[in-house]
Design a protein around this motif. Structure first.
Motif, PDB file in Angstrom:
ATOM      1  N   CYS A 132       0.854  -1.177   0.000  1.00  0.00           N
ATOM      2  CA  CYS A 132       0.000   0.000   0.000  1.00  0.00           C
ATOM      3  C   CYS A 132       0.895   1.233   0.000  1.00  0.00           C
ATOM      4  O   CYS A 132       2.112   1.133   0.205  1.00  0.00           O
TER       5      CYS A 132
ATOM      6  N   TYR B  50     -18.120   6.172  -5.566  1.00  0.00           N
ATOM      7  CA  TYR B  50     -16.673   6.103  -5.294  1.00  0.00           C
ATOM      8  C   TYR B  50     -15.882   6.910  -6.324  1.00  0.00           C
ATOM      9  O   TYR B  50     -14.847   7.499  -6.013  1.00  0.00           O
TER      10      TYR B  50
ATOM     11  N   HIS C   5     -12.443   0.492   1.326  1.00  0.00           N
ATOM     12  CA  HIS C   5     -11.258   0.531   0.481  1.00  0.00           C
ATOM     13  C   HIS C   5     -10.113   1.247   1.204  1.00  0.00           C
ATOM     14  O   HIS C   5      -8.952   0.927   1.018  1.00  0.00           O
ATOM     15  N   LEU C   6     -10.470   2.245   2.001  1.00  0.00           N
ATOM     16  CA  LEU C   6      -9.516   3.231   2.507  1.00  0.00           C
ATOM     17  C   LEU C   6      -9.238   3.028   3.990  1.00  0.00           C
ATOM     18  O   LEU C   6     -10.035   2.417   4.712  1.00  0.00           O
TER      19      LEU C   6
ATOM     20  N   TYR D  45      -7.716  11.839  -5.873  1.00  0.00           N
ATOM     21  CA  TYR D  45      -6.565  11.016  -5.484  1.00  0.00           C
ATOM     22  C   TYR D  45      -5.525  10.970  -6.602  1.00  0.00           C
ATOM     23  O   TYR D  45      -5.812  11.231  -7.766  1.00  0.00           O
TER      24      TYR D  45
ATOM     25  N   TRP E  90      -6.153   7.904   3.755  1.00  0.00           N
ATOM     26  CA  TRP E  90      -6.655   7.481   2.446  1.00  0.00           C
ATOM     27  C   TRP E  90      -5.793   6.360   1.874  1.00  0.00           C
ATOM     28  O   TRP E  90      -5.594   6.279   0.674  1.00  0.00           O
ATOM     29  N   THR E  91      -5.302   5.506   2.752  1.00  0.00           N
ATOM     30  CA  THR E  91      -4.383   4.445   2.342  1.00  0.00           C
ATOM     31  C   THR E  91      -5.173   3.248   1.825  1.00  0.00           C
ATOM     32  O   THR E  91      -5.702   2.446   2.600  1.00  0.00           O
ATOM     33  N   THR E  92      -5.243   3.137   0.511  1.00  0.00           N
ATOM     34  CA  THR E  92      -6.051   2.094  -0.125  1.00  0.00           C
ATOM     35  C   THR E  92      -5.461   0.710   0.137  1.00  0.00           C
ATOM     36  O   THR E  92      -4.264   0.485  -0.031  1.00  0.00           O
ATOM     37  N   TYR E  93      -6.338  -0.209   0.542  1.00  0.00           N
ATOM     38  CA  TYR E  93      -6.006  -1.629   0.763  1.00  0.00           C
ATOM     39  C   TYR E  93      -4.955  -1.847   1.847  1.00  0.00           C
ATOM     40  O   TYR E  93      -4.298  -2.899   1.873  1.00  0.00           O
TER      41      TYR E  93
END
Length: 389
Positions: free
Chosen positions: A124, A364, A209-210, A371, A158-161
């Protein structure tokens, strides 16, 4: 890229289509779209591509890349779109991987690149922070040197996955004495390290997601730093160029338009079809022309990269126009879904699946122009470096 494919290229297209018929089906697609099976199914899909030697089209051959021409990349992406097959998550293959093989040392390449290719290690991105917004140079996550380690304190957002990730690549501040960009370093951090807390952020589409990722006296070996201390801004800019190119979303737009066309071709109760409506046809045509122009722009960028160049201002253009087109196709898809009535799922899962997914993607997708660097920032980059303003 030639307008007419050569016999060799047509043969390659047939090979790709056969591979997809044998290795990607509706069951695998459903598992990838299910949050409970997303990671395992995505790894399965990546390994199938890896076993075929088709997992990293953009990497140099010596590091496991495919050695494809830009035309072959175009054919492959188009074939994915035809069957609705997703690409693999970009954080390893399209972001940190290129940074490692470009700026990392031999030990780092040997340690990290193989598992990025196979999907056995998930990554990530630790860039954005609660107080920095789109001003990446304003980050405050601090890394203080303690012998052979850094001690990390701060927060990424907002760190996806992050909930799935094994590692995070993060920008941290190692010096406050000069310009903000001059005191940043690029670290690779094991997510299992004590002191790391991952807190979920539920997005407007109702999905997880985030995340927010907090670092409380997290100890990271200096050996996990990419390149030189305080030079992370240089590596970050290179990564952002690759990231913004990946955010163009061309294959995704093609997939959505394919679904929209299929549903718009269905007859209503009175026997009419939305696909026959002149206003709808004009709307579809506008998007398709814009998408074709963007696609050829991306191919020119890929050709430059294949010749040893790097995506520069063009990556901002791709991100800017690509995310605007993603929102346009999501709006079109949502309008078509409205013909089917309810788009909200119930506890009994009643509702049209196409409508529900359209709603989620639309909601989304409101963030895609933010982003990866907001589109306002991209316009400034284009104005400065492209137009000399």
């Amino acid at each position: 890229m030639h307008a007419t494919f050569s016999p060799e290229e047509l043969a390659f297209r047939d090979e790709v289509r056969a591979f997809l018929r044998d290795n990607f089906d509706e069951q695998l697609a459903a598992r990838i779209h299910n949050p409970k099976t997303f990671k395992t199914a995505t790894i399965e899909w990546q390994k199938k591509r890896y076993d075929k030697g088709w997992v990293a089209p953009g990497w140099p051959v010596e590091h496991g890349g495919c050695g494809w021409t830009d035309t072959q990349k175009y054919i492959f992406d188009s074939a994915l779109a035809e069957v609705g097959a997703p690409d693999v998550p970009p954080f390893g293959l399209k972001m940190v991987g290129p940074v490692i093989y470009t700026f990392g040392n031999d030990e780092q390449k040997q340690r990290f690149l193989p598992d990025i290719l196979t999907g056995d290690t998930w990554w990530c991105q630790g860039y954005s922070e609660p107080g920095a917004g789109s001003d990446l140079a304003g980050l405050q996550t601090r890394a203080e040197r303690d012998g052979d380690d850094y001690i990390i304190n701060g927060t990424k957002i907002w760190t996806t996955y992050a909930q799935y990730a094994d590692w995070i690549f993060a920008l941290v501040r190692t010096d406050n004495s000069g310009k903000p960009q001059q005191g940043i370093s690029f670290l690779l951090i094991d997510m299992r390290t004590p002191g790391i807390t991952v807190s979920p952020i539920i997005a407007i589409d109702g999905e997880h997601h985030l995340n927010e990722v907090s670092f409380d006296n997290v100890r990271v070996p200096v050996a996990n730093r990419i390149g030189e201390e305080n030079q992370g801004w240089t590596y970050a800019k290179a990564l952002l160029s690759h990231e913004r190119t990946a955010l163009s979303g061309i294959a995704y737009c093609k997939q959505v338009l394919s679904k929209v066309r299929r549903y718009a071709a269905e007859e209503n109760d009175d026997g009419s079809r939305l696909l026959d409506d002149p206003v709808f046809q004009a709307r579809m045509a506008d998007i398709e022309m814009e998408l074709m122009a963007l696609e050829y722009t991306e191919l020119r960028v890929l050709a430059t990269v294949a010749q040893g160049g790097a995506p520069g201002m063009e990556s901002s253009l791709l991100k800017l126009k690509g995310t605007e087109l993603q929102q346009a196709v999501q709006s079109l898809q949502f309008d078509v879904a409205g013909l089917y009535g309810s788009v909200l799922p119930t506890e009994h899962e009643v509702g049209h699946a196409f409508g529900d997914r359209s709603r989620r993607e639309y909601m989304y997708g409101r963030a895609c122009t933010i982003y990866g660097g907001s589109n306002e920032v991209q316009k400034n980059i284009i104005a400065k470096f492209g137009l000399g303003l």
